[in-house]
Design a protein around this motif. Structure first.
Motif, PDB file in Angstrom:
ATOM      1  N   SER A  19       0.737  -1.102   0.185  1.00  0.00           N
ATOM      2  CA  SER A  19       0.067   0.028  -0.176  1.00  0.00           C
ATOM      3  C   SER A  19       0.838   1.265  -0.114  1.00  0.00           C
ATOM      4  O   SER A  19       2.137   1.331   0.746  1.00  0.00           O
ATOM      5  N   PHE A  20       0.472   2.160  -0.518  1.00  0.00           N
ATOM      6  CA  PHE A  20       1.035   3.657  -0.712  1.00  0.00           C
ATOM      7  C   PHE A  20       0.152   4.606  -0.899  1.00  0.00           C
ATOM      8  O   PHE A  20      -0.972   4.374  -1.203  1.00  0.00           O
ATOM      9  N   SER A  21       0.605   5.780  -0.291  1.00  0.00           N
ATOM     10  CA  SER A  21      -0.257   6.917  -0.640  1.00  0.00           C
ATOM     11  C   SER A  21       0.578   8.134  -0.747  1.00  0.00           C
ATOM     12  O   SER A  21       1.701   8.371  -0.139  1.00  0.00           O
ATOM     13  N   TYR A  22      -0.023   9.126  -1.417  1.00  0.00           N
ATOM     14  CA  TYR A  22       0.570  10.553  -1.481  1.00  0.00           C
ATOM     15  C   TYR A  22      -0.611  11.438  -1.438  1.00  0.00           C
ATOM     16  O   TYR A  22      -1.508  11.387  -2.282  1.00  0.00           O
ATOM     17  N   GLU A  24      -4.060  12.673  -0.930  1.00  0.00           N
ATOM     18  CA  GLU A  24      -5.249  12.274  -0.696  1.00  0.00           C
ATOM     19  C   GLU A  24      -5.452  10.802  -1.629  1.00  0.00           C
ATOM     20  O   GLU A  24      -6.264  10.146  -1.134  1.00  0.00           O
ATOM     21  N   THR A  25      -4.539  10.603  -2.395  1.00  0.00           N
ATOM     22  CA  THR A  25      -4.607   9.341  -3.178  1.00  0.00           C
ATOM     23  C   THR A  25      -4.056   8.166  -2.678  1.00  0.00           C
ATOM     24  O   THR A  25      -2.805   8.245  -2.004  1.00  0.00           O
ATOM     25  N   SER A  26      -4.695   7.128  -2.214  1.00  0.00           N
ATOM     26  CA  SER A  26      -4.132   5.914  -1.959  1.00  0.00           C
ATOM     27  C   SER A  26      -4.085   4.788  -2.802  1.00  0.00           C
ATOM     28  O   SER A  26      -5.070   4.885  -3.643  1.00  0.00           O
ATOM     29  N   ALA A  28      -3.079   0.558  -3.780  1.00  0.00           N
ATOM     30  CA  ALA A  28      -2.954  -0.990  -3.249  1.00  0.00           C
ATOM     31  C   ALA A  28      -2.654  -1.784  -4.353  1.00  0.00           C
ATOM     32  O   ALA A  28      -3.369  -1.918  -5.201  1.00  0.00           O
ATOM     33  N   LEU A  63       4.023   1.970   2.317  1.00  0.00           N
ATOM     34  CA  LEU A  63       3.619   2.196   3.606  1.00  0.00           C
ATOM     35  C   LEU A  63       3.504   0.817   4.335  1.00  0.00           C
ATOM     36  O   LEU A  63       3.891   0.706   5.617  1.00  0.00           O
ATOM     37  N   GLY A 217      -5.490   3.434  -8.872  1.00  0.00           N
ATOM     38  CA  GLY A 217      -4.502   2.981  -7.869  1.00  0.00           C
ATOM     39  C   GLY A 217      -4.548   1.433  -7.605  1.00  0.00           C
ATOM     40  O   GLY A 217      -3.861   1.273  -6.548  1.00  0.00           O
TER      41      GLY A 217
ATOM     42  N   THR B 364       5.490  13.946   3.974  1.00  0.00           N
ATOM     43  CA  THR B 364       3.951  14.810   4.207  1.00  0.00           C
ATOM     44  C   THR B 364       4.300  16.105   3.588  1.00  0.00           C
ATOM     45  O   THR B 364       5.526  16.496   3.484  1.00  0.00           O
TER      46      THR B 364
END
Lengths: 255, 539
Positions: A19-22, A24-26, A28, A63, A217, B364
């Motif tokens: 899983s990863f996010s930057y 607002e976007t996540s 998987a 993540l 995503g 962040t």
């Protein structure tokens, strides 16, 4: 650089519940890519295709989840230590270094080259059709030639996985076909695992053996190129490339 | 992908520690001295001190008004006449005061308007009595306007040039005259730039040292910075020096805070594209008014420069060049300025690299304290003027032995830190742009540390670094701040020697030295400018 499989077979690539996010976007990803095959990665803009490659190359850290190459967890390895080489859409070369030096960096990051290294560089340049252009600077080359230099460096790096992030997107159709054939030829020789991101269905058809369709995503569908382009592929993929394009045998990018 | 062990971050931390040490040492000196003699420091807040504060603010307010208001109209005149004869030359000339050492300008102004100046005969004839010369408030104001008017003109002109061409097309299509065009188009733009520009000038004027020292001419016209210098060098009254220094810090802190709120460009360099517009109709009477404005401003700015050159050429340059003291001062100046520029560029590069590396590794939107420090570390210098740092160390070290022995170290370090905001302006954008292109490639190929510096960063950053170096060297070469505190017969720089010759009324010598110093600083800044432009073209 420990896992350099000289002239060896490609390694399998697997993202295990990554899983990863930057912002607002996540995203998987839970996907495995077959070893020694050419897989085209397709999908709408912003769907996460480039992020997928960046996670494999080590430019992004997940993540959670594991990134496995050839069965080994490479999650803790910095990009240079992963058995992966990557060609970007642009900025593949250092503008102040000549062709030979740019390729040489694949052998030694401090450019201390042995005679054997120089021979390997010359071979790679000849193989990519750049013989005689060793001393040129990137600005003295055409767009296609610059990407050839990047591919020559892939050859001297000689790693079991090759990631291509739309490296030919800015080239004209004929030139793009030449470059794709070059990639297919290198694949035939070295047998590395090739993952390439493209927006062009005809690119995927030309050299892709497998297709992975990324949407929102995550991996929405995967299969062989034949299945995908026979019009029996997943619904979302058919919508993406356009049914008419499939039926009329003309592929074009939907906007 | 960047880990905390990134050598670039380490370099940034080392740079920050060095800067903190320099400033912290100065504060330690102030605290030790103040704590040592608490009642003395308290007693130092006397009517004299209040008068000094009042004069500091008063001259800064007047200087700001006199620089900013005329500059609004000169900038507007220049923007309305894109084909004004010699416009490019005028703008170039208006950039010169930024490069000119303050002491050189002060001498140029005295040569022109002083009691024995070129104009004294004329002024005496007009006034009907002997011309007293322009010492005191008038001298300070003329010098401040000489420095800041051209700067303001360039900043305002830059703002005016951001007005889209379409607005001007529309204005001429609607038949808008000069007055409504000013009210509806130019004034809103100028007003937006006004607080930042005025704040910058005010800041420069309350921390102005050399001008006040050389043109103030007495206790009636003393500012906080000059007061610190006098308290340490003449009266030797450490308690008063502490009080003055604390006030100066408080004052600059408030102004810097206000400035950052206003979003001011604290370095004050401008980027004027040559994009003359043609579709602008200017009436005949307005054109002559504008011409008069531009010519007046030009004469005012060019006057002291011309006087410097004329007086300097009139000096016995051959004899000066042969003098041992001059040669020694030249060598000292060159060596100290070289080291100072080198240190300044190294500090700037370290902070730039660390900032970039930290920004890349950040996941962040929140920046860490360290990243903030590498970003605005240079800002410390603006809050703590060189004289204050010098005064702190002076007080700290006077117990430890010979204060004057550390003069070279103080000059090199303080000037290096002082030049950092300028050096950063040259280095940071170039580094960030190069990093944007190279970061992933370097990570992919495993190029880092020394190999990266040698193969990748040095070739791409050579020119911006040279630009920063030349600019920092010019600043350091012309500076008369720290050296005024720490200078002695054994360690003299050119500005210090120049001050000494002015003080002993060897005007001819002073004029010759001023010419030498001015020419060298100008050459360095021109070289910096040329290097910067070539960099832009190459990219």
């Amino acid at each position: 650089m420990t896992e350099r499989a000289i002239g060896g077979q490609g390694a399998s690539v697997r993202l295990d519940k990554v899983s990863f996010s930057y912002g607002e976007t996540s995203l998987a990803f839970d996907v495995a890519f077959a070893a020694a095959r050419i897989t085209a990665i397709m999908g709408p803009s912003g769907s996460g295709k480039s992020t997928l490659l960046n996670l494999i190359a080590g430019f992004e850290t997940p993540l959670s989840g594991r990134v496995l190459i050839g069965g080994a967890d490479v999650g803790a390895e910095p990009p240079a230590a992963r058995p992966v080489s990557m060609v970007f859409q642009e900025n593949n070369l250092f503008a102040h270094l000549c062709v030979e030096q740019n390729v040489g960096l694949g052998r030694s990051p401090s450019l201390r080259l042995s005679e054997a290294d120089r021979a390997a560089i010359a071979d790679a340049l000849a193989r990519t059709g750049l013989a005689g252009k060793e001393k040129r600077l990137p600005r003295e080359l055409s767009g296609g030639e610059r990407q050839r230099v990047a591919l020559a460096r892939v050859l001297v790096l000689d790693r079991p996985v090759l990631l291509l992030d739309e490296p030919f997107a800015s080239l004209g159709p004929a030139l793009r076909d030449d470059m794709l054939d070059l990639v297919a030829g290198l694949h035939a020789e070295r047998g590395m695992t090739v993952l390439f991101v493209t927006h062009q269905p005809e690119d995927a058809r030309r050299i892709g053996q497998n297709v992975v369709f990324v949407d929102n995503g995550t991996v929405a569908a995967m299969g062989t190129a034949d299945e995908f382009f026979a019009g029996t592929g997943p619904e979302a993929f058919r919508r993406y490339i356009g049914v008419s394009a499939l039926s009329r045998d003309i592929a074009r990018k939907r906007t | 992908m960047q880990r905390a062990s990134d050598p670039r971050v380490t370099a940034g931390i080392v740079a920050l520690v060095a800067i903190a040490l320099l400033i912290g040492g100065a504060f330690a000196g102030l605290l030790v001295e103040g704590g040592h003699d608490l009642s003395g420091a308290w007693a130092a807040f006397d009517p004299y001190l209040l008068r000094v504060v009042r004069f500091t603010l008063w001259q800064a307010i007047l200087s700001t008004l006199l620089s900013v208001v005329p500059a609004l109209f000169v900038a507007r005149a220049l923007s309305r006449h894109p084909r004004f004869p010699g416009r490019a030359f005028i703008l170039q000339l208006f950039a010169v005061p930024l490069a000119l050492p303050a002491i050189v300008a002060a001498l140029g102004i005295l040569t022109l308007y002083g009691r024995a100046g070129y104009f004294s005969g004329l002024f005496s004839a007009i006034g009907g009595q002997g011309w007293p010369g322009i010492y005191g408030l008038s001298g300070i104001l003329v010098a401040h306007v000489f420095f800041n008017l051209p700067l303001c003109v360039r900043l305002f002109l830059e703002a005016l040039q951001t007005i889209p061409a379409d607005q001007w097309r529309l204005a001429s299509q609607l038949g808008m005259g000069a007055r409504p065009a000013f009210r509806l188009i130019e004034w809103p733009t100028l007003r937006a730039a006004l607080p930042g520009v005025a704040g910058l000038v005010f800041m420069l004027c309350i921390t102005s040292f050399t001008i006040v020292l050389t043109l103030g001419g007495g206790p009636a016209a003393t500012t906080l910075e000059v007061g610190i210098y006098q308290a340490l060098r003449f009266d030797f009254d450490p308690a008063r020096a502490v009080a003055l220094t604390l006030l100066q810090i408080a004052l600059t802190f408030v102004v810097v805070l206000a400035l950052t709120r206003l979003g001011a460009n604290v370095v004050g360099d401008t980027n004027l594209p040559v994009a003359p517009r043609r579709y602008l109709r200017v009436s005949g009477s307005e054109a002559s008014l504008n011409t008069a404005l531009i010519v007046l401003a030009l004469l005012f700015v060019a006057g002291p420069m011309a006087a410097t050159v004329m007086a300097g050429l009139g000096a016995d340059l051959g004899r000066l060049a042969g003098e041992a003291a001059v040669r020694q001062a030249t060598l000292t100046s060159a060596a100290l300025a070289f080291l100072s520029a080198l240190l300044s560029v190294m500090l700037s590069l370290a902070l730039t690299m660390a900032r970039r590396a930290l920004a890349l590794s950040r996941r962040t939107a929140r920046r860490t304290l360290l990243e903030h420090a590498t970003d605005t570390g240079a800002g410390f210098v603006l809050v703590v003027p060189p004289i204050v740092i010098g005064a702190g160390w002076f007080l700290l070290l006077r117990h430890a032995g010979d204060v004057f022995a550390i003069a070279p170290v103080m000059v090199v370090t303080v000037n290096a830190v002082m030049a950092m905001p300028f050096a950063l302006r040259a280095v940071r954008p170039a580094y960030d742009a190069a990093s944007e292109r190279h970061e992933r490639l370097c990570a992919q190929l495993g190029i880092f540390g020394w190999a990266r510096l040698r193969l990748i960063d040095w070739p791409t950053l050579r020119r911006p670094l040279a630009t920063a170096f030349a600019f920092a060297m010019a600043l350091s070469l012309g500076d008369l701040g720290v050296i005024a505190l720490f200078g002695s017969d054994s360690v003299q720089t050119l500005p210090y020697l120049l001050l000494a010759r002015m003080g002993s009324y060897r005007t001819q010598d002073a004029a010759g030295l001023a010419l030498l110093l001015g020419v060298v600083c100008l050459a360095l800044v021109l070289a910096a400018d040329r290097l910067r432009k070539e960099t832009v073209v190459r990219d």
